[in-house]
Write a protein that holds these residues in place. Structure first.
Motif, mmCIF file in Angstrom:
data_model
loop_
_atom_site.group_PDB
_atom_site.id
_atom_site.type_symbol
_atom_site.label_atom_id
_atom_site.label_comp_id
_atom_site.label_asym_id
_atom_site.label_seq_id
_atom_site.Cartn_x
_atom_site.Cartn_y
_atom_site.Cartn_z
ATOM 1 N N GLN A 1 28.853 46.052 42.057
ATOM 2 C CA GLN A 1 29.211 45.774 43.456
ATOM 3 C C GLN A 1 30.571 45.063 43.564
ATOM 4 O OE1 GLN A 1 26.974 46.886 45.975
ATOM 5 N NE2 GLN A 1 26.166 47.854 44.148
ATOM 6 N N LYS B 1 21.781 41.717 47.933
ATOM 7 C CA LYS B 1 23.053 40.997 48.024
ATOM 8 C C LYS B 1 23.072 39.864 46.997
ATOM 9 C CE LYS B 1 21.441 38.431 52.060
ATOM 10 N NZ LYS B 1 21.751 37.954 53.393
ATOM 11 N N TYR C 1 24.428 44.547 37.862
ATOM 12 C CA TYR C 1 24.377 44.906 39.276
ATOM 13 C C TYR C 1 25.567 44.299 40.027
ATOM 14 C CZ TYR C 1 23.084 45.236 44.124
ATOM 15 O OH TYR C 1 23.128 45.488 45.470
#
Ligand code: FEO
Length: 164
Positions: free
Chosen positions: A34, A82, A30
């Motif tokens: 990002q 985040k 992940y």
């Protein structure tokens, strides 16, 4: 010779360590998606460590004349909001693993299985170290908040782990 109960508990721990490896690899994937490549590299290195933990249990079970039995690995979560959320979750996960290790120690003592108890000592120490490392990273995230420049620097710092 190891008892059936202890053997089952150690086999369960192989599964838990493999899940940890899988979870951290999912977190790495992940983060990489990002573009947090440093954080991703840190998580990948963590994933490899967890695999090595599983293999320590694998080796020990064989060494004491037991049988390794592998079970299915649970599907890990794959999205987060985040990076900070990921490292906070990693800390929670390590606390869970510590509890599991302590339960194994309690079982080994209850069973008067001193060899397994001694083997588990390494993991007791390792968990203290792992928790402390993740606490420090979370502390840095808390200081930084949503400051992109600082997040960029933390990404770079965490990426250095993979270069060691
Ligand atoms: Fe295998 Fe992070 O404990």
């Amino acid at each position: 010779m190891i008892s059936e109960k202890m053997q089952k508990a150690l086999n369960d721990q192989i599964n838990a360590e493999m899940f940890s490896s899988y979870l951290y690899l999912s977190m790495a994937a992940y983060l990489e998606s990002q573009n947090w490549n440093g954080m991703s590299a840190w998580m990948k290195a963590q994933s490899v460590e967890e695999y090595q933990h599983a293999m320590k249990f694998y080796g020990f079970i064989n060494e004491v004349g037991g049988t390794v039995v592998l079970e299915a690995i649970e599907k890990p979560k794959s999205t987060w909001n985040k990076p900070q959320e990921i490292f906070a979750e990693a800390y929670k996960h390590e606390q869970y693993v510590t509890k599991r290790i302590h339960d194994l120690v309690a079982l080994a003592i209850e069973e008067k299985d001193y060899a397994t108890n001694l083997f588990l000592n390494w993991f007791v120490t390792e968990q203290v170290e792992e928790e402390a490392t993740v606490v420090l990273i979370n502390h840095k995230f808390n200081l930084i908040g949503d400051n992109n420049t600082s997040l960029f620097l933390l990404d770079r710092e965490l990426g250095m782990r993979a270069e060691k």
